[in-house]
Design a protein around this motif. Structure first.
Motif, PDB file in Angstrom:
ATOM      1  N   GLY A 117       0.796  -1.225   0.000  1.00 37.73           N
ATOM      2  CA  GLY A 117       0.000   0.000   0.000  1.00 37.73           C
ATOM      3  C   GLY A 117       0.831   1.279   0.000  1.00 37.73           C
ATOM      4  N   SER A 118       2.134   1.143   0.038  1.00 42.95           N
ATOM      5  CA  SER A 118       2.995   2.332   0.092  1.00 42.95           C
ATOM      6  C   SER A 118       3.528   2.681  -1.291  1.00 42.95           C
ATOM      7  CB  SER A 118       4.177   2.087   1.037  1.00 42.95           C
ATOM      8  OG  SER A 118       5.124   1.239   0.422  1.00 42.95           O
ATOM      9  N   SER A 119       4.220   3.812  -1.376  1.00 41.93           N
ATOM     10  CA  SER A 119       4.837   4.220  -2.640  1.00 41.93           C
ATOM     11  C   SER A 119       6.280   3.704  -2.749  1.00 41.93           C
ATOM     12  CB  SER A 119       4.821   5.744  -2.766  1.00 41.93           C
ATOM     13  OG  SER A 119       5.603   6.318  -1.735  1.00 41.93           O
ATOM     14  N   LEU A 120       6.740   2.940  -1.765  1.00 48.20           N
ATOM     15  CA  LEU A 120       8.078   2.358  -1.833  1.00 48.20           C
ATOM     16  C   LEU A 120       8.143   1.327  -2.953  1.00 48.20           C
ATOM     17  CD1 LEU A 120       8.802   1.647   1.948  1.00 48.20           C
ATOM     18  CD2 LEU A 120       9.787   3.455   0.542  1.00 48.20           C
ATOM     19  N   THR A 121       9.295   1.214  -3.584  1.00 50.65           N
ATOM     20  CA  THR A 121       9.463   0.189  -4.608  1.00 50.65           C
ATOM     21  C   THR A 121      10.361  -0.944  -4.131  1.00 50.65           C
ATOM     22  OG1 THR A 121      11.283   1.418  -5.601  1.00 50.65           O
ATOM     23  CG2 THR A 121       9.087   1.759  -6.537  1.00 50.65           C
ATOM     24  N   GLU A 122      11.166  -0.697  -3.106  1.00 46.47           N
ATOM     25  CA  GLU A 122      12.017  -1.733  -2.544  1.00 46.47           C
ATOM     26  C   GLU A 122      12.052  -1.600  -1.036  1.00 46.47           C
ATOM     27  OE1 GLU A 122      15.726  -3.167  -4.789  1.00 46.47           O
ATOM     28  OE2 GLU A 122      15.620  -1.006  -5.183  1.00 46.47           O
ATOM     29  N   PHE A 123      12.173  -2.738  -0.346  1.00 49.88           N
ATOM     30  CA  PHE A 123      12.275  -2.740   1.099  1.00 49.88           C
ATOM     31  C   PHE A 123      13.189  -3.890   1.485  1.00 49.88           C
ATOM     32  CE2 PHE A 123      10.830  -4.252   5.270  1.00 49.88           C
ATOM     33  CZ  PHE A 123      10.946  -3.095   6.004  1.00 49.88           C
ATOM     34  N   ASP A 124      14.180  -3.611   2.319  1.00 47.30           N
ATOM     35  CA  ASP A 124      15.148  -4.617   2.744  1.00 47.30           C
ATOM     36  C   ASP A 124      15.270  -4.535   4.260  1.00 47.30           C
ATOM     37  OD1 ASP A 124      17.094  -6.540   2.795  1.00 47.30           O
ATOM     38  OD2 ASP A 124      18.605  -5.377   1.732  1.00 47.30           O
ATOM     39  N   LEU A 125      14.982  -5.640   4.963  1.00 47.71           N
ATOM     40  CA  LEU A 125      15.060  -5.685   6.417  1.00 47.71           C
ATOM     41  C   LEU A 125      16.010  -6.803   6.806  1.00 47.71           C
ATOM     42  CD1 LEU A 125      13.955  -4.946   9.300  1.00 47.71           C
ATOM     43  CD2 LEU A 125      12.262  -6.752   8.921  1.00 47.71           C
ATOM     44  N   ARG A 126      16.963  -6.478   7.658  1.00 46.24           N
ATOM     45  CA  ARG A 126      17.901  -7.479   8.171  1.00 46.24           C
ATOM     46  C   ARG A 126      17.900  -7.383   9.684  1.00 46.24           C
ATOM     47  NH1 ARG A 126      22.808  -6.859   3.809  1.00 46.24           N
ATOM     48  NH2 ARG A 126      21.413  -6.967   2.037  1.00 46.24           N
ATOM     49  N   GLU A 127      17.643  -8.525  10.302  1.00 43.49           N
ATOM     50  CA  GLU A 127      17.612  -8.581  11.761  1.00 43.49           C
ATOM     51  C   GLU A 127      18.292  -9.877  12.170  1.00 43.49           C
ATOM     52  OE1 GLU A 127      14.014  -9.296  14.665  1.00 43.49           O
ATOM     53  OE2 GLU A 127      13.923  -7.269  13.811  1.00 43.49           O
ATOM     54  N   GLY A 128      19.534  -9.754  12.603  1.00 38.61           N
ATOM     55  CA  GLY A 128      20.316 -10.949  12.920  1.00 38.61           C
ATOM     56  C   GLY A 128      20.532 -11.759  11.661  1.00 38.61           C
ATOM     57  N   SER A 129      20.122 -13.028  11.685  1.00 41.49           N
ATOM     58  CA  SER A 129      20.261 -13.870  10.496  1.00 41.49           C
ATOM     59  C   SER A 129      19.007 -13.845   9.625  1.00 41.49           C
ATOM     60  CB  SER A 129      20.570 -15.312  10.909  1.00 41.49           C
ATOM     61  OG  SER A 129      19.472 -15.829  11.636  1.00 41.49           O
ATOM     62  N   PHE A 130      17.992 -13.102  10.045  1.00 38.72           N
ATOM     63  CA  PHE A 130      16.749 -12.989   9.266  1.00 38.72           C
ATOM     64  C   PHE A 130      16.882 -11.866   8.249  1.00 38.72           C
ATOM     65  CE2 PHE A 130      12.587 -11.055   8.575  1.00 38.72           C
ATOM     66  CZ  PHE A 130      11.843 -12.145   8.187  1.00 38.72           C
ATOM     67  N   GLU A 131      16.489 -12.169   7.018  1.00 35.38           N
ATOM     68  CA  GLU A 131      16.521 -11.149   5.973  1.00 35.38           C
ATOM     69  C   GLU A 131      15.207 -11.189   5.209  1.00 35.38           C
ATOM     70  OE1 GLU A 131      18.768 -10.089   1.829  1.00 35.38           O
ATOM     71  OE2 GLU A 131      19.959 -10.967   3.429  1.00 35.38           O
ATOM     72  N   GLY A 163      17.693 -21.092  13.959  1.00 38.57           N
ATOM     73  CA  GLY A 163      16.296 -21.508  13.908  1.00 38.57           C
ATOM     74  C   GLY A 163      15.445 -20.595  13.041  1.00 38.57           C
ATOM     75  N   GLN A 164      16.026 -19.546  12.506  1.00 36.71           N
ATOM     76  CA  GLN A 164      15.277 -18.636  11.643  1.00 36.71           C
ATOM     77  C   GLN A 164      15.695 -18.875  10.203  1.00 36.71           C
ATOM     78  OE1 GLN A 164      16.270 -14.811  13.184  1.00 36.71           O
ATOM     79  NE2 GLN A 164      14.539 -14.792  14.580  1.00 36.71           N
ATOM     80  N   THR A 165      14.804 -18.563   9.283  1.00 32.63           N
ATOM     81  CA  THR A 165      15.127 -18.731   7.874  1.00 32.63           C
ATOM     82  C   THR A 165      15.030 -17.402   7.165  1.00 32.63           C
ATOM     83  OG1 THR A 165      12.844 -19.231   7.332  1.00 32.63           O
ATOM     84  CG2 THR A 165      14.274 -21.111   7.797  1.00 32.63           C
ATOM     85  N   ALA A 166      15.735 -17.299   6.046  1.00 35.04           N
ATOM     86  CA  ALA A 166      15.661 -16.087   5.235  1.00 35.04           C
ATOM     87  C   ALA A 166      14.382 -16.134   4.409  1.00 35.04           C
ATOM     88  CB  ALA A 166      16.874 -15.983   4.316  1.00 35.04           C
ATOM     89  N   ALA A 167      13.748 -15.001   4.235  1.00 30.61           N
ATOM     90  CA  ALA A 167      12.516 -14.930   3.446  1.00 30.61           C
ATOM     91  C   ALA A 167      12.689 -13.907   2.345  1.00 30.61           C
ATOM     92  CB  ALA A 167      11.348 -14.521   4.342  1.00 30.61           C
ATOM     93  N   VAL A 168      12.217 -14.264   1.171  1.00 31.56           N
ATOM     94  CA  VAL A 168      12.217 -13.324   0.053  1.00 31.56           C
ATOM     95  C   VAL A 168      10.781 -13.223  -0.425  1.00 31.56           C
ATOM     96  CG1 VAL A 168      13.039 -12.859  -2.280  1.00 31.56           C
ATOM     97  CG2 VAL A 168      14.559 -13.929  -0.620  1.00 31.56           C
ATOM     98  N   VAL A 169      10.242 -12.009  -0.436  1.00 29.22           N
ATOM     99  CA  VAL A 169       8.862 -11.785  -0.846  1.00 29.22           C
ATOM    100  C   VAL A 169       8.867 -10.853  -2.042  1.00 29.22           C
ATOM    101  CG1 VAL A 169       6.620 -10.912  -0.124  1.00 29.22           C
ATOM    102  CG2 VAL A 169       8.103 -12.033   1.537  1.00 29.22           C
ATOM    103  N   GLU A 170       8.250 -11.258  -3.121  1.00 23.36           N
ATOM    104  CA  GLU A 170       8.134 -10.414  -4.318  1.00 23.36           C
ATOM    105  C   GLU A 170       6.698  -9.939  -4.417  1.00 23.36           C
ATOM    106  OE1 GLU A 170      10.277  -9.474  -6.793  1.00 23.36           O
ATOM    107  OE2 GLU A 170      12.018 -10.455  -5.951  1.00 23.36           O
ATOM    108  N   ALA A 171       6.492  -8.650  -4.496  1.00 27.28           N
ATOM    109  CA  ALA A 171       5.154  -8.084  -4.672  1.00 27.28           C
ATOM    110  C   ALA A 171       4.939  -7.793  -6.148  1.00 27.28           C
ATOM    111  CB  ALA A 171       5.016  -6.801  -3.865  1.00 27.28           C
ATOM    112  N   GLU A 172       3.696  -7.898  -6.582  1.00 31.33           N
ATOM    113  CA  GLU A 172       3.379  -7.580  -7.970  1.00 31.33           C
ATOM    114  C   GLU A 172       3.533  -6.085  -8.189  1.00 31.33           C
ATOM    115  OE1 GLU A 172       2.528  -9.614 -10.553  1.00 31.33           O
ATOM    116  OE2 GLU A 172       3.068 -11.224  -9.180  1.00 31.33           O
ATOM    117  N   PRO A 173       4.040  -5.674  -9.349  1.00 35.51           N
ATOM    118  CA  PRO A 173       4.160  -4.244  -9.619  1.00 35.51           C
ATOM    119  C   PRO A 173       2.775  -3.605  -9.704  1.00 35.51           C
ATOM    120  CG  PRO A 173       4.780  -5.530 -11.547  1.00 35.51           C
ATOM    121  CD  PRO A 173       4.545  -6.489 -10.433  1.00 35.51           C
TER     122      PRO A 173
END
Length: 159
Positions: free
Chosen positions: A15-29, A53-63
Motif C-alpha cells: 500500500g505504500s509508494s516504496l518500490t524496494e524494502f530490505d530488512l535485516r535482523e540478525g540472520s533474518f533477511e 532456527g530462523q530462515t531467510a525470506a524473500v517476498v516479491e510483490a506484484e508491480p
C-alpha cells in the motif's frame, strides 16, 4: 519475526509508494521489490539457519499498474533545454488526481511557471520552467520516483 508480522509488512509495503524494502535482523533477511526489472537473488546459508532456527525470506510483490492513456513512443531527442529535478522524491504531473496535468507535450511555458511538483519528506516542492518555450517531451511518468538532477521535461526555447 513470525509469519503474521511478515504478512503485515507485506500489506503495508504493497500500500505504500516504496518500490524496494530490505530488512535485516540478525540472520533474518526480508527483501520486497515492486520493480519487475530487478534481478536480485538471495542465497540461503544453511549453517546460519540451523544454528539460529530462523530462515531467510524473500517476498516479491506484484508491480502496481495504473490505468493511463496510451502515450506515443518516446523518441530520443537531445534538442532543447531540460527541466531537471532539484531533489529526490515523487513527481506529480497533476495538481490533484482529478485535475489535468500541469503541462503536456505541445504546451507553451514561461520561465518561472510551475510544470510539476516533487514531494520529498511530505513537503510539496513546485518545479518551475527554467526557460520560455514549448514542452517537446515529458521524460517521467506521474507519481514516479525521481533522482536529483534527473531530467523531467524537454523544452524547445522561444517557441
Amino acid at each position: 519475526m513470525d509469519i503474521n508480522e511478515v504478512k503485515e509488512l507485506l500489506t503495508q509495503f504493497d500500500g505504500s509508494s516504496l518500490t524496494e524494502f530490505d530488512l535485516r535482523e540478525g540472520s533474518f533477511e526480508l527483501y520486497m521489490n515492486k520493480n519487475s526489472a530487478s534481478q536480485r537473488t538471495v542465497q540461503a546459508q544453511p549453517e546460519v539457519e540451523k544454528t539460529s532456527g530462523q530462515t531467510a525470506a524473500v517476498v516479491e510483490a506484484e508491480p502496481v499498474i495504473s490505468a493511463r492513456p496510451a502515450e506515443a513512443p518516446r523518441q530520443a531527442s537531445t534538442e532543447g533545454e531540460e527541466i531537471t529535478s532539484p531533489l529526490v522524491g515523487v513527481v506529480y504531473l497533476q495538481p490533484a488526481p482529478d485535475k489535468a496535468m500541469f503541462k503536456s507535450v505541445g504546451d507553451k511555458v514561461k520561465k518561472g511557471e510551475v510544470v510539476c511538483i516533487v514531494e520529498a519528506m511530505k513537503l510539496m516542492n513546485e518545479i518551475t520552467a527554467t526557460v520560455d518555450g514549448m514542452i517537446t517531451e515529458v521524460l517521467v511518468e506521474n507519481e514516479s520516483i525521481v533522482e536529483y538532477n534527473q531530467p523531467l521535461f524537454r523544452v524547445a526555447k522561444g517557441e
